[in-house]
Design a protein around this motif. Structure first.
Motif, mmCIF file in Angstrom:
data_model
loop_
_atom_site.group_PDB
_atom_site.id
_atom_site.type_symbol
_atom_site.label_atom_id
_atom_site.label_comp_id
_atom_site.label_asym_id
_atom_site.label_seq_id
_atom_site.Cartn_x
_atom_site.Cartn_y
_atom_site.Cartn_z
ATOM 1 N N ARG A 1 0.832 -1.298 0.049
ATOM 2 C CA ARG A 1 -0.049 0.026 -0.058
ATOM 3 C C ARG A 1 0.731 1.251 -0.130
ATOM 4 O O ARG A 1 1.709 1.213 0.526
ATOM 5 C CB ARG A 1 -1.044 0.022 1.157
ATOM 6 C CG ARG A 1 -1.911 1.307 1.144
ATOM 7 C CD ARG A 1 -3.006 1.064 2.009
ATOM 8 N NE ARG A 1 -2.448 1.238 3.525
ATOM 9 C CZ ARG A 1 -3.355 1.578 4.624
ATOM 10 N NH1 ARG A 1 -4.834 1.634 4.409
ATOM 11 N NH2 ARG A 1 -2.869 1.626 5.747
ATOM 12 N N THR A 2 0.473 2.096 -0.811
ATOM 13 C CA THR A 2 1.203 3.507 -0.843
ATOM 14 C C THR A 2 0.735 4.531 -0.004
ATOM 15 O O THR A 2 -0.595 4.206 0.531
ATOM 16 C CB THR A 2 1.365 4.133 -2.288
ATOM 17 O OG1 THR A 2 0.001 4.603 -2.847
ATOM 18 C CG2 THR A 2 1.996 2.990 -3.215
ATOM 19 N N GLN A 3 1.177 5.622 -0.059
ATOM 20 C CA GLN A 3 0.327 6.829 0.699
ATOM 21 C C GLN A 3 -0.531 7.167 -0.333
ATOM 22 O O GLN A 3 -0.791 7.123 -1.672
ATOM 23 C CB GLN A 3 1.399 7.968 0.843
ATOM 24 C CG GLN A 3 2.478 7.622 1.880
ATOM 25 C CD GLN A 3 2.217 8.235 3.220
ATOM 26 O OE1 GLN A 3 0.999 8.202 3.599
ATOM 27 N NE2 GLN A 3 2.936 8.680 4.014
ATOM 28 N N GLN A 4 -1.318 8.191 0.044
ATOM 29 C CA GLN A 4 -2.338 8.923 -0.967
ATOM 30 C C GLN A 4 -1.711 9.924 -1.562
ATOM 31 O O GLN A 4 -0.936 10.938 -0.868
ATOM 32 C CB GLN A 4 -3.453 9.495 -0.187
ATOM 33 C CG GLN A 4 -4.648 9.979 -1.034
ATOM 34 C CD GLN A 4 -5.631 10.436 -0.077
ATOM 35 O OE1 GLN A 4 -5.672 11.569 0.597
ATOM 36 N NE2 GLN A 4 -6.943 9.942 -0.296
ATOM 37 N N GLU A 5 -1.401 9.984 -2.847
ATOM 38 C CA GLU A 5 -0.443 10.916 -3.958
ATOM 39 C C GLU A 5 -1.106 11.019 -5.080
ATOM 40 O O GLU A 5 -1.986 10.188 -5.480
ATOM 41 C CB GLU A 5 0.973 10.229 -3.512
ATOM 42 C CG GLU A 5 0.944 8.737 -3.883
ATOM 43 C CD GLU A 5 2.457 8.505 -3.612
ATOM 44 O OE1 GLU A 5 3.606 9.188 -3.335
ATOM 45 O OE2 GLU A 5 2.799 7.098 -3.722
ATOM 46 N N THR A 6 -0.188 11.517 -5.789
ATOM 47 C CA THR A 6 -0.484 11.800 -7.306
ATOM 48 C C THR A 6 0.235 10.477 -7.959
ATOM 49 O O THR A 6 1.601 10.383 -7.804
ATOM 50 C CB THR A 6 0.105 13.213 -7.868
ATOM 51 O OG1 THR A 6 -0.739 14.178 -7.370
ATOM 52 C CG2 THR A 6 -0.097 13.103 -9.162
ATOM 53 N N SER A 7 -0.670 9.753 -8.572
ATOM 54 C CA SER A 7 0.259 8.690 -9.717
ATOM 55 C C SER A 7 0.739 7.799 -8.668
ATOM 56 O O SER A 7 2.068 7.718 -9.259
ATOM 57 C CB SER A 7 0.880 9.377 -10.789
ATOM 58 O OG SER A 7 -0.353 10.033 -11.655
ATOM 59 N N PRO A 8 0.474 7.078 -7.788
ATOM 60 C CA PRO A 8 1.144 6.098 -6.912
ATOM 61 C C PRO A 8 1.554 4.878 -8.016
ATOM 62 O O PRO A 8 0.759 4.816 -8.976
ATOM 63 C CB PRO A 8 0.335 5.835 -5.783
ATOM 64 C CG PRO A 8 -0.931 5.976 -6.352
ATOM 65 C CD PRO A 8 -0.940 7.127 -7.167
ATOM 66 N N TRP A 9 2.767 4.357 -7.804
ATOM 67 C CA TRP A 9 3.211 2.941 -8.558
ATOM 68 C C TRP A 9 3.907 1.886 -7.655
ATOM 69 O O TRP A 9 4.480 2.305 -6.612
ATOM 70 C CB TRP A 9 4.225 3.609 -9.755
ATOM 71 C CG TRP A 9 5.230 4.573 -9.229
ATOM 72 C CD1 TRP A 9 5.373 5.974 -9.149
ATOM 73 C CD2 TRP A 9 6.522 4.091 -8.591
ATOM 74 N NE1 TRP A 9 6.616 6.066 -8.548
ATOM 75 C CE2 TRP A 9 7.200 5.142 -8.343
ATOM 76 C CE3 TRP A 9 7.155 2.604 -8.488
ATOM 77 C CZ2 TRP A 9 8.524 5.013 -7.860
ATOM 78 C CZ3 TRP A 9 8.269 2.606 -8.219
ATOM 79 C CH2 TRP A 9 9.098 3.694 -7.752
ATOM 80 N N TRP A 10 3.819 1.059 -8.354
ATOM 81 C CA TRP A 10 4.732 -0.138 -7.906
ATOM 82 C C TRP A 10 5.393 -0.735 -8.791
ATOM 83 O O TRP A 10 4.825 -0.974 -9.946
ATOM 84 C CB TRP A 10 3.630 -1.207 -7.259
ATOM 85 C CG TRP A 10 4.413 -2.485 -6.618
ATOM 86 C CD1 TRP A 10 4.589 -2.868 -5.539
ATOM 87 C CD2 TRP A 10 4.520 -3.741 -7.496
ATOM 88 N NE1 TRP A 10 5.164 -4.130 -5.286
ATOM 89 C CE2 TRP A 10 5.175 -4.618 -6.627
ATOM 90 C CE3 TRP A 10 4.350 -4.018 -8.813
ATOM 91 C CZ2 TRP A 10 5.452 -5.955 -7.133
ATOM 92 C CZ3 TRP A 10 4.867 -5.232 -9.357
ATOM 93 C CH2 TRP A 10 5.300 -6.041 -8.426
ATOM 94 N N ARG A 11 6.491 -1.306 -8.626
ATOM 95 C CA ARG A 11 7.413 -1.852 -10.012
ATOM 96 C C ARG A 11 8.201 -3.207 -9.434
ATOM 97 O O ARG A 11 8.827 -3.189 -8.567
ATOM 98 C CB ARG A 11 8.497 -0.572 -10.294
ATOM 99 C CG ARG A 11 9.175 -0.895 -11.569
ATOM 100 C CD ARG A 11 10.145 0.059 -12.025
ATOM 101 N NE ARG A 11 11.195 0.325 -11.014
ATOM 102 C CZ ARG A 11 11.482 1.501 -10.485
ATOM 103 N NH1 ARG A 11 10.524 2.359 -10.755
ATOM 104 N NH2 ARG A 11 12.420 1.391 -9.706
#
Length: 334
Positions: free
Chosen positions: A223-233
């Motif tokens: 899970r990411t923070q709430q942000e602009t265009s989060p991503w996982w790679r």
């Protein structure tokens, strides 16, 4: 001995299966879920006329409806190796985006539960698109467009069988024949949710641990923070030809955190890999479920990025599985 091997791996037709190198769909019977008007008959998809202007009377068109479809009924059972779609060229090219190509011998649910061999992605200005895949036996070829208030319209469907084997041209959709290569890689993501830093939950590696448990608090989701265009790679140890990706969504809550995600595959880390070629776009995944996505083209690369475009978004999912074959330096599959 060689003949036996070719039969076993599906490169030659078996007993009762017809072989052909011609377009076997032309003049076949075609039916569709509904017909918009007198210009829109299903038979236009197999009339041999590739004119892409609907008003000239050689394209199909359903009513706006839920899950529209078109079915081509071939004259026999074939080992089908490719399907070519001719889209509208006068307008409305986006309507076919997301349509599934399904092949098989069953008429259950009008043939729309047969095997998926390809998914039609954004065609843009392209009118013609060919989808190649592992030889798939069937008499019925369905173009199935899932969703509400959809219109399926196209201008020709060509079907080919018994084509020359070329590994790089294949859609490697039979995931049961391929290893989950994500288990061999490493993972990173745009941010870590602040509530999980000390607890160790939400880590990027949780998405490639081989565990589909969909409860974030069980320690197998990212899970990411709430942000602009989060991503996982995902970073793979070498380049692969990748045909499909499976995503497991959260089941405890927040299933919408994957809605609209883009899966991108390539070799560039520019813009964190978010500019690599598009495999597919995820519309939504039911809570706790795993969905398999066949790339609209075979894509080569060492990075698989899941990005969620938009402002104030949180990306969260519980497993990423990637299926494909390694690429040797000479460019051939090994």
């Amino acid at each position: 001995m060689i003949l036996t091997v070719l039969l076993l791996i599906g490169l030659l037709p078996g007993p009762g299966v017809t072989a052909s190198k011609e377009n076997i769909a032309v003049r076949s019977r075609a039916v569709q879920s509904s017909t918009y008007n007198e210009l829109a008959d299903a038979e236009h998809a197999v009339d041999g006329n590739i004119d892409s202007n609907y008003m000239r009377g050689s394209c199909t068109h359903t009513m706006p409806e839920t899950d529209p479809w078109l079915r081509v009924e071939l004259p026999g059972v074939y080992k089908i190796t490719s399907v070519t779609i001719f889209n509208r060229g006068d307008c409305c090219s986006e309507r076919i985006h997301g349509a599934q190509v399904r092949i098989g011998n069953s008429l259950k649910n009008n043939g729309n539960e047969n095997k998926i061999v390809a998914v039609i992605g954004p065609m843009g200005s392209e009118v013609i698109k060919t989808y190649k895949f592992k030889a798939t036996e069937g008499r019925f070829v369905n173009i199935f467009l899932p969703g509400q208030r959809k219109i399926l319209t196209l201008c020709e469907v060509k079907v080919y069988a018994d084509e020359i084997f070329d590994p790089k041209s294949f859609y490697l959709h039979d995931k049961e024949d391929l290893d989950n290569i994500a288990l061999r890689g490493t993972a990173t993501q745009s941010s870590l949710h602040s509530s999980e830093i000390s607890a160790g939950f939400g880590l990027p590696l949780n998405a490639i641990d081989g565990n589909r448990n969909s409860d974030l608090m069980k320690g197998s989701c990212m899970r990411t923070q709430q942000e602009t265009s989060p991503w996982w790679r995902l970073s793979l140890p070498r380049r692969y030809v990748i045909s499909s990706v499976a995503l497991t969504n959260r089941g405890d809550c927040c299933s919408e955190h994957v809605d609209g995600a883009e899966i991108r595959i390539g070799d560039s880390l520019e813009n964190e890999g978010k500019d690599n070629p598009l495999c597919t776009i995820v519309s939504s995944i039911p809570a706790g479920q795993t969905e398999h996505y066949n790339c609209t083209d075979l894509l080569e690369g060492s990075y698989v990025t899941v990005v969620l475009p938009g402002e104030e978004r949180t990306l969260s999912l519980c497993e990423v599985e990637v299926f494909g074959l390694p690429v040797a330096r000479c460019g051939f599959l090994v």
